[in-house]
Design a protein around this motif. Structure first.
Motif, short mmCIF file in Angstrom:
data_model
loop_
_atom_site.label_atom_id
_atom_site.label_comp_id
_atom_site.label_asym_id
_atom_site.label_seq_id
_atom_site.Cartn_x
_atom_site.Cartn_y
_atom_site.Cartn_z
N SER A 197 15.30 40.98 8.68
CA SER A 197 15.63 41.86 7.56
C SER A 197 16.69 41.24 6.66
O SER A 197 17.52 40.45 7.12
CB SER A 197 16.13 43.21 8.08
OG SER A 197 15.13 43.85 8.84
N SER A 231 10.35 38.42 12.52
CA SER A 231 10.66 39.62 11.75
C SER A 231 12.16 39.65 11.52
O SER A 231 12.94 39.81 12.47
CB SER A 231 10.23 40.89 12.50
OG SER A 231 10.60 42.05 11.77
N GLY A 270 14.82 44.66 2.58
CA GLY A 270 13.46 44.21 2.86
C GLY A 270 13.40 43.35 4.10
O GLY A 270 14.37 43.21 4.84
N ASP A 271 12.23 42.76 4.35
CA ASP A 271 12.09 41.84 5.47
C ASP A 271 11.19 40.68 5.09
O ASP A 271 10.47 40.72 4.08
CB ASP A 271 11.59 42.55 6.74
CG ASP A 271 10.09 42.86 6.74
OD1 ASP A 271 9.40 42.61 5.73
OD2 ASP A 271 9.60 43.36 7.77
N GLY A 291 11.57 47.33 1.04
CA GLY A 291 11.38 48.66 1.60
C GLY A 291 12.21 49.75 0.96
O GLY A 291 11.79 50.91 0.94
N VAL A 292 13.39 49.41 0.44
CA VAL A 292 14.29 50.40 -0.16
C VAL A 292 14.94 49.76 -1.37
O VAL A 292 15.37 48.60 -1.32
CB VAL A 292 15.38 50.85 0.83
CG1 VAL A 292 16.38 51.78 0.15
CG2 VAL A 292 14.78 51.53 2.05
N THR A 339 18.19 53.13 6.58
CA THR A 339 16.94 53.85 6.43
C THR A 339 16.83 54.57 5.09
O THR A 339 15.86 55.28 4.83
CB THR A 339 16.78 54.90 7.55
OG1 THR A 339 17.89 55.82 7.49
CG2 THR A 339 16.73 54.24 8.91
N ASN A 369 8.60 41.83 2.20
CA ASN A 369 8.47 43.22 1.79
C ASN A 369 9.80 43.74 1.25
O ASN A 369 10.87 43.34 1.71
CB ASN A 369 8.05 44.07 2.99
CG ASN A 369 7.88 45.54 2.62
OD1 ASN A 369 7.10 45.85 1.74
ND2 ASN A 369 8.62 46.42 3.26
#
Length: 439
Positions: A223, A221, A306-307, A272-273, A287, A270
């Motif tokens: 980022s 995992s 993302g990651d 995410g932002v 965040t 992914n």
């Protein structure tokens, strides 16, 4: 194969459905099994008491309190228990407990964690029990796993098999949100791995319906941050020779090419932002973010967070290179930079050694009269601490089974606590009798 025909076909169906035949458990194994069963309510009470203490990762005092509770369980079993403070990493600390055996058998590293995702401001704080289902914050991830460790070790002590076992227990205080630098936050775990031959991870048991699953791998995992920049200007000239296409088009191009070109087995990526405009920024804790701009202004800045998750460190390196190549194909008058954050989790790839460990666990299942555990899909598990010691053989998921991990309403199947403790006690006893490899 149909199981509707009688006689021969029915016999074959029974053969596939039932566990393999095996010799009965040894007297020591019988004692371990009986001890786990006799102490069931003791261990459920311990789980309740652990769950009642909030140990969200950033609740440092709560994590320390759970550490003291685990010390009280491990020291009477003959472990030298140390609290390793982690102020340098911005976290509470870890439990490192060492049991010296006869120095001949496999050296075992047991891994769990003291912290949960539920901080003190979470509305989900209470323990409840309805029959064989317990509910509470971190009840399965990973307080149930820590109780399995205690139950298994107590069973070994009662049977006289613990005295010969060389075991290190590492309970990290920041598994849910690792501190930085990661070299400090995971230094003691890595050192314990270097002093061990086998790693056993006591996070949650994987299940497919009522079928328990064996886990021999975990994905990484890591980022990443992607920032695109461009010339600003009036929207009437967008993608023309002068101002170019702007930062948002460049960011969009890259993300869509990630989607279309990166796909391969065991990889997920992914986004995410995303923020973009005349000005764009992300929060320090990544965040969220903010942007300003207008519909008739070509955006100068765009950022995505993302990651990626991979099954091996080789796959990680290959995918990162492909991502950088995609980023480099800039639209006119734009630029972009892709960076990867420090402090991610490495991959734990499936190995022959890990497969052999699962086979030994299935030998235990046969002794216990349980079904064989097939090898699970690593994509169904998140990253975990055991990946930092993937240079030794390892098994994942020796903790309790349950539902709703990381969410209000998290539950644990209390029956699985007994089953997992029996599996762990027998497996560790057998490993302690195997000659350790020469190094």
């Amino acid at each position: 194969m149909s199981c509707l025909r009688p006689a021969l076909m029915g016999a074959l169906c029974l053969a596939f459905a039932a566990p393999a035949f095996a010799a009965p458990p040894t007297p020591a194994e019988t004692k371990m099994i009986a001890t786990v069963e006799a102490e069931r309510e003791r261990h459920i009470k311990l789980l309740e008491e652990l769950v009642k203490v909030n140990s969200g990762t950033m609740n440092l005092k709560g994590v320390e309190q759970v550490g003291r509770m685990m010390r009280a369980e491990l020291e009477p079993l003959g472990f030298d228990v140390k609290w390793v403070p982690m102020e340098k990493a911005g976290r509470a600390g870890h439990i490192v407990a060492t049991h010296k055996g006869n120095g001949r058998g496999k050296r075992m590293l047991l891994i769990g964690h003291l912290d949960t995702v539920f901080e003190p401001d979470s509305p989900f704080q209470a323990w409840t029990r309805k029959g064989d289902i317990g509910e509470g914050p971190g009840v399965g991830d990973d307080k149930g796993g820590m109780v399995v460790i205690v139950a298994a070790l107590r069973a070994m002590q009662a049977a006289g098999t613990l005295k010969d076992a060389d075991i290190i227990v590492v309970l990290t205080g920041d598994e849910e949100d690792a501190g930085a630098p990661i070299a400090v936050a995971r230094g003691d775990l890595i050192a314990a791995g270097e002093a061990s031959d086998v790693a056993l991870d006591f996070e949650g048991l994987s299940r497919d319906g009522d079928q328990d699953i064996g886990s021999i791998a975990r994905r990484s995992s890591n980022s990443w941050t992607l920032k695109a920049t461009a010339r600003s200007g009036h929207s009437s000239g967008v993608c023309m020779e002068g101002p170019g296409c702007g930062a948002i088009y460049e960011l969009t191009r890259i993300l869509d090419e990630f989607r279309r070109e990166l796909a391969e087995p065991n990889l997920t990526y992914n986004v995410g932002v995303v923020v973009g405009g005349a000005q764009a920024s992300v929060a320090g804790d990544k965040t969220g973010g903010q942007a300003t701009g207008k519909s008739n202004v070509i955006p100068a800045e765009a950022i995505a967070l993302g990651d990626i998750r991979t099954l091996s460190n080789e796959q990680e390196a290959r995918v990162r290179a492909k991502m950088q190549a995609i980023v480099a194909r800039h639209l006119p008058k734009t630029d972009a930079k892709l960076t990867f954050d420090e402090g991610g989790y490495p991959a734990m790839a499936p190995t022959e050694g890990n497969k052999a460990l699962l086979a030994k666990l299935n030998d235990v299942n046969t002794t216990l009269g349980l079904r064989q555990m097939p090898q699970g899909d690593p994509a169904r598990r998140g990253a975990g601490d055991i990946a930092f010691v993937s240079f030794i053989d390892g098994l994942v998921g020796l903790g309790t089974a349950g539902d709703g991990s990381h969410a209000p309403g998290e539950t644990v199947d209390l029956k699985s606590l007994d089953v997992q403790a029996k599996r762990a006690a027998l497996l560790m006893t057998r490993l302690s009798k195997e000659a350790r490899p020469r190094k």
